[in-house]
Design an enzyme around this catalytic site. Structure first.
Site, PDB file in Angstrom:
ATOM      1  N   TYR A  67     -13.678  27.573   2.913  1.00 38.41           N
ATOM      2  CA  TYR A  67     -13.616  26.152   2.560  1.00 38.41           C
ATOM      3  C   TYR A  67     -12.414  25.821   1.687  1.00 38.41           C
ATOM      4  O   TYR A  67     -12.015  24.660   1.597  1.00 38.41           O
ATOM      5  CB  TYR A  67     -14.927  25.654   1.932  1.00 38.41           C
ATOM      6  CG  TYR A  67     -15.519  26.500   0.837  1.00 38.41           C
ATOM      7  CD1 TYR A  67     -15.054  26.417  -0.466  1.00 38.41           C
ATOM      8  CD2 TYR A  67     -16.585  27.347   1.108  1.00 38.41           C
ATOM      9  CE1 TYR A  67     -15.612  27.174  -1.466  1.00 38.41           C
ATOM     10  CE2 TYR A  67     -17.151  28.111   0.110  1.00 38.41           C
ATOM     11  CZ  TYR A  67     -16.655  28.025  -1.185  1.00 38.41           C
ATOM     12  OH  TYR A  67     -17.213  28.768  -2.184  1.00 38.41           O
ATOM     13  N   LEU A  71      -6.286   4.813   9.036  1.00 38.94           N
ATOM     14  CA  LEU A  71      -7.147   5.914   8.635  1.00 38.94           C
ATOM     15  C   LEU A  71      -7.507   6.796   9.827  1.00 38.94           C
ATOM     16  O   LEU A  71      -7.661   8.007   9.692  1.00 38.94           O
ATOM     17  CB  LEU A  71      -8.417   5.395   7.964  1.00 38.94           C
ATOM     18  CG  LEU A  71      -8.217   4.604   6.668  1.00 38.94           C
ATOM     19  CD1 LEU A  71      -9.560   4.181   6.103  1.00 38.94           C
ATOM     20  CD2 LEU A  71      -7.415   5.394   5.649  1.00 38.94           C
ATOM     21  N   GLU A  72      -7.604   6.187  11.010  1.00 37.53           N
ATOM     22  CA  GLU A  72      -7.897   6.950  12.225  1.00 37.53           C
ATOM     23  C   GLU A  72      -6.844   8.027  12.468  1.00 37.53           C
ATOM     24  O   GLU A  72      -7.147   9.134  12.908  1.00 37.53           O
ATOM     25  CB  GLU A  72      -7.950   6.041  13.461  1.00 37.53           C
ATOM     26  CG  GLU A  72      -9.048   5.017  13.449  1.00 37.53           C
ATOM     27  CD  GLU A  72      -8.618   3.670  12.880  1.00 37.53           C
ATOM     28  OE1 GLU A  72      -7.986   3.640  11.788  1.00 37.53           O
ATOM     29  OE2 GLU A  72      -8.931   2.658  13.515  1.00 37.53           O
ATOM     30  N   LYS A  76     -11.292   4.577   2.249  1.00 38.48           N
ATOM     31  CA  LYS A  76     -10.384   3.936   1.298  1.00 38.48           C
ATOM     32  C   LYS A  76     -11.255   3.213   0.279  1.00 38.48           C
ATOM     33  O   LYS A  76     -12.061   2.342   0.635  1.00 38.48           O
ATOM     34  CB  LYS A  76      -9.462   2.940   1.997  1.00 38.48           C
ATOM     35  CG  LYS A  76      -8.480   2.257   1.049  1.00 38.48           C
ATOM     36  CD  LYS A  76      -7.614   1.238   1.749  1.00 38.48           C
ATOM     37  CE  LYS A  76      -6.471   1.945   2.418  1.00 38.48           C
ATOM     38  NZ  LYS A  76      -5.408   1.013   2.851  1.00 38.48           N
ATOM     39  N   GLU A 113       0.822  -1.206   0.000  1.00 38.11           N
ATOM     40  CA  GLU A 113       0.000   0.000   0.000  1.00 38.11           C
ATOM     41  C   GLU A 113       0.861   1.264   0.000  1.00 38.11           C
ATOM     42  O   GLU A 113       0.474   2.285  -0.566  1.00 38.11           O
ATOM     43  CB  GLU A 113      -0.941   0.004   1.201  1.00 38.11           C
ATOM     44  CG  GLU A 113      -2.004  -1.064   1.131  1.00 38.11           C
ATOM     45  CD  GLU A 113      -2.835  -1.138   2.395  1.00 38.11           C
ATOM     46  OE1 GLU A 113      -4.056  -0.947   2.290  1.00 38.11           O
ATOM     47  OE2 GLU A 113      -2.258  -1.389   3.470  1.00 38.11           O
TER      48      GLU A 113
END
Length: 119
Positions: A53, A71-72, A98, A21
């Site tokens: 934004y 991801l956390e 993902k 990955e």
């Protein structure tokens, strides 16, 4: 409180626990919602009186470019920067997905979602 939402910010990033990955990368999608008092900007029509934004999108894309195993971890970094850089934000929700994760099944996406109020 009022909300600003950025939906489906798409990036190509290198997050994950597998060595592969970190080399081949994957497609990701990020949703970001913030809450802030936007009353002043509703009256003044001035950018400096609201949450820009463009700034939010920059935070997301810069943090997604920094590799994380989880991801956390990347979601928390996004959240921390929003709170640090934009004092008028009182709440952040960030969801990092993902797309087509390598988990041995036909799964469209895996998503981690974090929510936090300013302390």
């Amino acid at each position: 409180m009022n909300s600003i939402k950025l939906k489906n910010i798409r990036t190509f990033s290198y997050h994950g626990c597998l060595v592969e990955e970190s080399k081949i990368g994957s497609d990701y999608s990020v949703d970001l919602e913030i809450k802030a008092d936007l009353k002043r900007s509703m009256e003044t029509d001035e950018l400096e009186d609201t949450v820009d934004y463009v700034h939010l999108n920059k935070i997301v894309t810069e943090e997604m470019a920094i590799r994380s195993k989880l991801l956390e971890h990347v979601a928390k970094r996004i959240m921390n920067r929003v709170f640090k850089e934009i004092p008028m934000v009182t709440f952040v929700m960030v969801a990092v997905s993902k797309i087509n994760p390598p988990i041995g099944g036909d799964v469209q996406a895996v998503t981690i979602q974090l929510e936090e109020k300013r302390q």
